[in-house]
Design a protein around this motif. Structure first.
Motif, PDB file in Angstrom:
ATOM      1  N   ARG A 178       1.256  -0.932  -0.345  1.00 10.86           N
ATOM      2  CA  ARG A 178       0.237   0.063  -0.203  1.00 10.86           C
ATOM      3  C   ARG A 178       1.337   1.062   0.284  1.00 10.86           C
ATOM      4  O   ARG A 178       0.353   2.494   0.449  1.00 10.86           O
ATOM      5  CB  ARG A 178      -0.903   0.325   1.229  1.00 10.86           C
ATOM      6  CG  ARG A 178      -1.434  -1.563   1.485  1.00 10.86           C
ATOM      7  CD  ARG A 178      -3.105  -0.837  -0.098  1.00 10.86           C
ATOM      8  NE  ARG A 178      -3.622  -2.115   0.392  1.00 10.86           N
ATOM      9  CZ  ARG A 178      -4.000  -3.270   0.208  1.00 10.86           C
ATOM     10  NH1 ARG A 178      -2.541  -3.440  -0.786  1.00 10.86           N
ATOM     11  NH2 ARG A 178      -4.223  -4.118  -0.109  1.00 10.86           N
TER      12      ARG A 178
ATOM     13  N   PHE B 120      -8.100   2.399  -2.087  1.00  9.68           N
ATOM     14  CA  PHE B 120      -7.190   0.822  -1.322  1.00  9.68           C
ATOM     15  C   PHE B 120      -6.981  -0.446  -1.168  1.00  9.68           C
ATOM     16  O   PHE B 120      -6.059  -1.403  -0.973  1.00  9.68           O
ATOM     17  CB  PHE B 120      -7.876   0.826   0.493  1.00  9.68           C
ATOM     18  CG  PHE B 120      -7.046   2.488   0.855  1.00  9.68           C
ATOM     19  CD1 PHE B 120      -5.337   3.111   0.712  1.00  9.68           C
ATOM     20  CD2 PHE B 120      -7.597   3.203   0.999  1.00  9.68           C
ATOM     21  CE1 PHE B 120      -5.404   3.857   1.936  1.00  9.68           C
ATOM     22  CE2 PHE B 120      -7.759   4.930   1.141  1.00  9.68           C
ATOM     23  CZ  PHE B 120      -6.793   5.016   1.564  1.00  9.68           C
ATOM     24  N   ASN B 122      -6.160  -2.250  -4.478  1.00  8.29           N
ATOM     25  CA  ASN B 122      -5.557  -2.687  -5.248  1.00  8.29           C
ATOM     26  C   ASN B 122      -5.676  -3.328  -6.093  1.00  8.29           C
ATOM     27  O   ASN B 122      -4.920  -4.201  -6.553  1.00  8.29           O
ATOM     28  CB  ASN B 122      -3.776  -3.278  -4.901  1.00  8.29           C
ATOM     29  CG  ASN B 122      -3.279  -2.651  -3.789  1.00  8.29           C
ATOM     30  OD1 ASN B 122      -3.350  -0.739  -4.061  1.00  8.29           O
ATOM     31  ND2 ASN B 122      -1.961  -3.180  -3.318  1.00  8.29           N
TER      32      ASN B 122
END
Lengths: 332, 308
Positions: A178, B120, B122
């Motif tokens: 992330r 978030f 991905n």
């Protein structure tokens, strides 16, 4: 008691043989491209080298885990699929994956090969881990380095797969998988390219007053006095100024290594199945020293003996060490 | 001529710790004045902040919906503690508003019921998007660091599956999250004893290099870009490549005016160049950047090619 497998880094064929000989239960490695999170120049394996490595490791009872743990950008998925095809053909023992598309592909094409969930997937709750277990048949999760031992013990009770944790080496601060800090400054992505603070963008600049600036892509990540040793400019380990800290401070973390050797017995008791040593970018002699020392420590603990961890402490002598989040949530 | 009147303008969730009063005023103005179609609500960064504004949520939802906005509830990017797991499950159990999932724990809780995929998650590629669509995803917001060719390829795949495709076109890019609170750290606290110092920085806490160059922003456990992403000059190409939703991230600037600038370009009322100059003025001291889109360092600003 858990298996307490020792999972060791193999950045090169020579390092792989060294780790196998030093007592690794498994080694992990990657191809020379963006399909793994240590896509550094001079590291990793060609398919031919991996074939030899698998033969060498298997002849000595050591498993080979192939890291395919980056995130393919749309349009480039085939590179990851071909890597999985090659790994399966060469007989690797498990794939370490993060991307759901990659996991789905391997689960469908190679249902006989184990899937491990990479730390890059950032699965830090029982629900997230179960998602990957139930959908892709994941057999082991590599936990993010953000959990305390009591939290790991609790997760262990709530998931149907094995747990692997890092015990030694570089201590990344951000949740893996992330983080786009490197891409923000350099244009190379950790998630898509497997690159973190790349050496090609590093410069050390001597300033007029004798101090040294370590820079990444022209940004000063830290500045060191004439007497200080200049550190590598990893973005999350730099010193910056903030409104309340005008003097400059380690805004995220000091340059520090993770060393959980003192916590090994507790981690084994908590049900951790495998311990991962970071460092595919490290030298053969480093790998030999660390793997040998941990092999002895784990064997001692499994045999009910007091582990001699002095050698492990010595390995990081002169460096700052931390037990990170594992020891206490005050770290957060 | 209008670039595309089908394209939806969205307002992302507030990343920062704005006070309950500030949020009420902000969403009242958004409801009354902002030409956005969809609004994402909910705490995405820090579960400790949620109690401060949770009670206002039903009224905010009602107000926005009454103004004709579609409301979506976004979930936490990091799910580790019991209260974070619970917060995620609570949203997953709701029939409406829609849910935007930002952590795999949310996917698990939601099962095959319809949901949106947050930035978030991905969702970088067609294979992953196809997998997610098969599990009930109706919409995907792509990661902020994706370059144009990957956006185009991902959008093509998503549109073929009937999914909405969203790209952030304004505001600071989220660059990292951590278990550690860097706001607390800057003030000598820990996360458990943070004293909510993040409220001091409604647009993030600036970090400068030791030679005094602005570099990053801290927002609790999150690290953001110093510059605001600005893809206004790229809007026409994004739409041509299949992107259906353009996301504005709330910053401490006049977001109603920012939304109006994007709406004016979408409606073909103001030329892009003129609109972008207005956007720069509205953005104050923040630098504007589009490097990620152009496949280079994210902080960079790549000039638009001269029109053919």
């Amino acid at each position: 008691m858990s298996l307490a497998e020792l999972i060791c880094p193999a950045g090169t064929p020579a390092a792989l043989r060294t780790a196998v000989d030093a007592g690794a239960d498994a080694v992990y490695c990657g191809f020379q491209d963006a399909t793994n999170a240590r896509n550094f120049p001079g590291l990793n394996f060609t398919p031919d080298e991996l074939a030899e490595a698998v033969t060498y490791a298997h002849a000595r009872g050591t498993k080979v885990l192939l890291a395919l743990n980056t995130y393919p950008p749309a349009g480039k998925v085939d590179l990851w699929r071909h890597a999985a095809d090659t790994g399966a053909r060469l007989g690797v023992d498990a794939f370490i994956v993060a991307d759901m598309g990659v996991a789905d592909y391997i689960a469908r094409m190679y249902p006989g090969v184990r899937l491990h969930l990479s730390v890059q997937a950032a699965a830090s709750s029982p629900e997230a881990i179960r998602y990957y277990c139930e959908n892709f048949g994941v057999k082991r999760v590599v936990l993010p380095r953000i959990l305390t031992i009591p939290e790991i013990r609790q997760i262990r009770r709530e998931i149907p797969c094995e747990i692997e944790t890092f015990i030694f080496g570089n201590h990344g601060l951000m949740v893996e998988g992330r983080c786009s800090l490197t891409n923000y400054l350099t244009g190379q992505s950790t998630n898509m390219d497997g690159v973190c603070s790349p050496a090609s963008d590093v410069e050390y600049v001597r300033d007029a007053d004798g101090s040294m600036s370590s820079q990444l892509a022209g940004f000063t990540i830290d500045r060191f006095g004439p007497e200080e040793k200049a550190g590598y400019p990893t973005i999350c380990k730099g010193r910056y100024a903030a409104p309340h800290r005008p003097e400059g401070y380690y805004a995220f973390e000091e340059p520090i290594s993770l060393n959980l050797s003192r916590l090994l017995p507790e981690l084994i008791e908590a049900g951790v199945h495998a311990f991962k040593i970071e460092g595919r970018q490290r030298s053969k002699s480093y790998v030999r020293g660390v793997v040998r020392a941990f092999r002895a420590a784990v064997d001692d603990i499994k045999a009910g003996r007091e582990a001699n961890i002095a050698d492990l402490i010595a390995l990081t002598e002169g460096q700052k060490q931390t037990q990170g989040a594992f020891e206490t949530k005050k770290w957060r | 001529m209008a670039v595309n009147t089908m394209t939806k303008l969205t307002l992302g969730p507030i990343a920062y710790h704005w006070s309950a009063d500030a949020r009420r005023d902000f969403y009242a103005r958004i409801a009354d004045e902002a030409p956005v179609d969809e609004v994402y609500l909910g705490e995405v960064i820090c579960s400790k902040r949620a109690p401060f504004h949770q009670a206002d949520l039903p009224a905010t939802i009602e107000r926005l919906e009454r103004a004709g906005k579609r409301v979506i509830l976004s979930t936490l990017a990091e799910v580790m503690l019991k209260r974070e797991r619970k917060a995620t499950e609570d949203i997953a159990e709701m029939v409406s508003p829609e849910m935007e999932v930002n952590n795999a724990a949310g996917l698990y809780a939601r099962g095959k019921r319809p949901h949106r995929i947050g930035p978030f998650m991905n969702a970088y590629n067609d294979a992953t998007i196809a997998w997610m669509a098969g599990q009930g995803a109706t919409h995907v917001c792509l990661p902020a660091e994706m370059p144009a060719p990957a956006i185009a390829a991902a959008a093509q795949a998503a549109v073929a599956l009937g999914l909405g495709v969203e790209v952030q076109v304004y505001g600071r890019a989220s660059l990292a999250v951590s278990a550690r609170c860097y706001h607390a750290r800057a003030h000598g606290h820990t996360k458990d004893n943070c004293q909510f110092v993040c409220e001091e920085d409604p647009d993030g806490m600036p970090l400068r290099t030791r030679d005094d160059r602005p570099i990053l922003r801290v927002n609790g456990i999150q690290t953001l870009s110093e510059s605001y992403v600005d893809l206004l000059p790229e809007v026409a190409r994004l739409i041509a490549d299949g992107v259906t939703h353009l996301r504005l991230m709330p910053q401490a600037v006049d977001m109603v005016a920012v939304a109006q600038v994007f709406r004016d370009v979408l409606d073909g009322r103001v030329p892009t160049g003129e609109a972008d100059a207005r956007l720069a003025t509205l953005s104050g001291d923040a630098g504007l950047s589009n490097g990620f889109y152009h496949g280079t360092a994210g902080y960079r600003r790549i000039a638009a090619a001269a029109p053919a």
